[in-house]
Motif scaffolding. Structure first.
Motif, short mmCIF file in Angstrom:
data_model
loop_
_atom_site.label_atom_id
_atom_site.label_comp_id
_atom_site.label_asym_id
_atom_site.label_seq_id
_atom_site.Cartn_x
_atom_site.Cartn_y
_atom_site.Cartn_z
N GLU A 412 42.61 35.28 38.67
CA GLU A 412 41.65 35.43 37.57
C GLU A 412 40.24 35.62 38.10
O GLU A 412 39.45 36.40 37.56
N LYS A 415 39.95 39.27 39.27
CA LYS A 415 39.82 40.21 38.15
C LYS A 415 38.41 40.19 37.57
O LYS A 415 37.81 41.23 37.29
N LYS A 435 42.81 44.62 44.71
CA LYS A 435 44.01 44.95 43.92
C LYS A 435 45.28 44.72 44.73
O LYS A 435 46.31 44.28 44.21
#
Length: 495
Positions: A412, A415, A435
């Motif tokens: 999290e 991101k 990623k």
């Protein structure tokens, strides 16, 4: 008070203050106390000093007079500074010598001691020619022409006048070059936005700077072009161009095109190694790094900065034994304790990365309390340039530990970080690698699946060049090498 603090620090460090400042001990007692307590840090403000010395406020006339007398003496003693104690360059010392002689010459000129003025002017001209001081050359020639004209000496006057005309023409070109460089410098230092706005202008500015240098051939014009060229190519990420310039600059010095006595060899050598690192010319970079190491004093911060590039060259080349020996040299250096906290944190970060790729390291991590920066948030302003490096370090650390819960939490964070801080094209490498990291968690740490699904990101990562230094996050270990390490870790985890 701040002015007194700065002056006292400079003057008391560079000369014997007791023998120069205080000839009248009766008058100087309070001056002695004032400067002594300023040096000890006893007085933070004028109010502190006035209260201690006169039991009065800072506007007390006695305190104001004391400050005035001391300040005047400190400024006067700037004439007697021993520049060797300040470790200033020889060229700067020669420049100050010329200014001192100019002062003497103007005093003598008012007394009509023209022969003495001519003698001093010739000394100034000789030093100015040797060190390429254009403005001082002009000052010396102006003294000569004035003295010869007053003596009625036509032939030497005409010769000096011709030299002065040439020097004035050179200064016009030089002044334009320096002014252009200052314009570049102020915009690059202002903000990231101003740097981006300046970039389209820089190619034409560099072309103009090169023309101006070729027109006058002075060192100041060369330096303006040289530094602006390095900055521009650094911003563009064109480090191969910097390699070419820095290597060529040493040739220009050998050929006499650039003044040998003013060229900053140590800076150029530092940039040569740095540019080879950023251009990924690793083999030649290591050769230069080893060759130039002896030219940097291990007791200075410049040595530690130089060693950062040397260590990174070794890490990027996967020469981990060499990297280990370099880390040992750094942490065994007694001057390590004197470098700034930011530099120390960088070394701890480098060492933590090294421990990931080389478990046989012979040096323990310097910051044992928080070696992997685990307690840091996902973004920290004082870690700008290293935020991604810290995020990656934390992730790989927990991956090697097999701490799935901590990794899920960091998914999290990654991101959020990508959405907030990695919006520009120059962040593409970092975005692609983050990623890949997230993929390891979403694919339940399956090495084969991660390698297959991550191939498109990995190939794109390999094809994406490192961005310019003005914007780039630091890759302590190249992302390509880290991905290999992560896949290897996942395979071992499955086994």
């Amino acid at each position: 008070m701040e002015e007194l603090k700065r002056l006292s620090k400079l003057v008391t460090y560079s000369l014997n203050i007791n023998s120069v400042l205080y000839q009248d001990k009766k008058q100087g007692n309070k001056e002695d106390v004032l400067i002594s307590n300023i040096k000890k840090g006893k007085y933070k403000t004028d109010a502190d000093a006035a209260l201690d010395l006169y039991q009065a406020g800072p506007n007390d006339v006695r305190y104001k007079m004391l400050k005035h007398r001391l300040k005047r003496k400190l400024y006067n003693n700037l004439y007697f500074i021993d520049y060797n104690k300040l470790n200033t360059k020889v060229s700067f010392q020669k420049e100050q010598e010329c200014y001192s002689m100019l002062h003497h010459a103007h005093v003598l000129l008012r007394q009509y001691e023209l022969d003495l003025v001519i003698s001093i002017a010739k000394k100034i001209i000789a030093i100015a020619n040797q060190y390429d001081f254009t403005s001082l050359l002009i000052s010396g020639l102006e003294l000569l022409t004035l003295s010869y004209s007053q003596q009625g000496a036509l032939k030497p006057f005409l010769s000096a006048k011709q030299d002065l005309t040439v020097a004035l023409d050179k200064r016009n070109y030089e002044r334009e070059a320096v002014s252009l460089f200052q314009y570049v410098s102020i915009n690059l230092k202002k903000s990231v936005k101003s740097r981006k706005e300046l970039l389209p202008e820089l190619p034409s500015i560099l072309h103009k700077l090169e023309d101006l240098w070729n027109s006058c051939g002075t060192f100041d014009a060369f330096e303006s072009y040289y530094k602006a060229y390095i900055w521009y190519n650094e911003l563009e990420g064109s480090f191969a161009n910097i390699v070419t310039l820095t290597v060529q600059s040493e040739r220009w010095v050998e050929e006499g095109k650039v003044n040998l006595l003013r060229f900053e060899y140590s800076y150029n050598k530092f940039i040569i190694v740095y540019a080879h690192l950023r251009a990924k010319h690793l083999i030649n970079g290591l050769l230069y790094a080893e060759r130039f190491l002896a030219d940097f004093n291990p007791n200075t911060s410049k040595w530690f900065a130089y060693m950062e590039n040397y260590c990174l060259l070794a890490l990027h080349s996967k020469l981990y034994e060499l990297a280990d020996s370099l880390f040992q040299k750094v942490f065994a250096n007694g001057a390590y304790s004197k470098i700034g906290n930011t530099a120390k944190e960088r070394w701890v970060l480098y060492q933590a990365y090294f421990s990931l790729v080389n478990s046989n390291s012979t040096t323990g991590i310097a910051n044992k309390k928080n070696p992997y920066f685990i307690s840091l948030p996902e973004y920290s302003k004082d870690k700008q340039g290293f935020n991604v490096a810290i995020l990656v370090l934390q992730f790989v650390y927990f991956l090697k530990k097999g701490d799935a819960e901590a990794l899920m939490y960091r998914i999290e964070s990654l991101k959020k970080y990508i959405l907030t801080h990695l919006k520009d094209n120059f962040s593409l490498r970092s975005k692609l690698f983050l990623k890949l990291l997230m993929l390891t968690v979403t694919e339940d740490f399956n090495a084969e699946v991660c390698a297959t699904k991550g191939e498109k990101y990995f190939e794109k990562l390999k094809d994406t060049p490192t961005p310019g230094d003005a914007y780039a996050e630091i890759e302590i270990i190249p992302y390509e090498h880290l991905w290999e390490l992560i896949l290897d870790t996942l395979i071992k985890r499955e086994a």
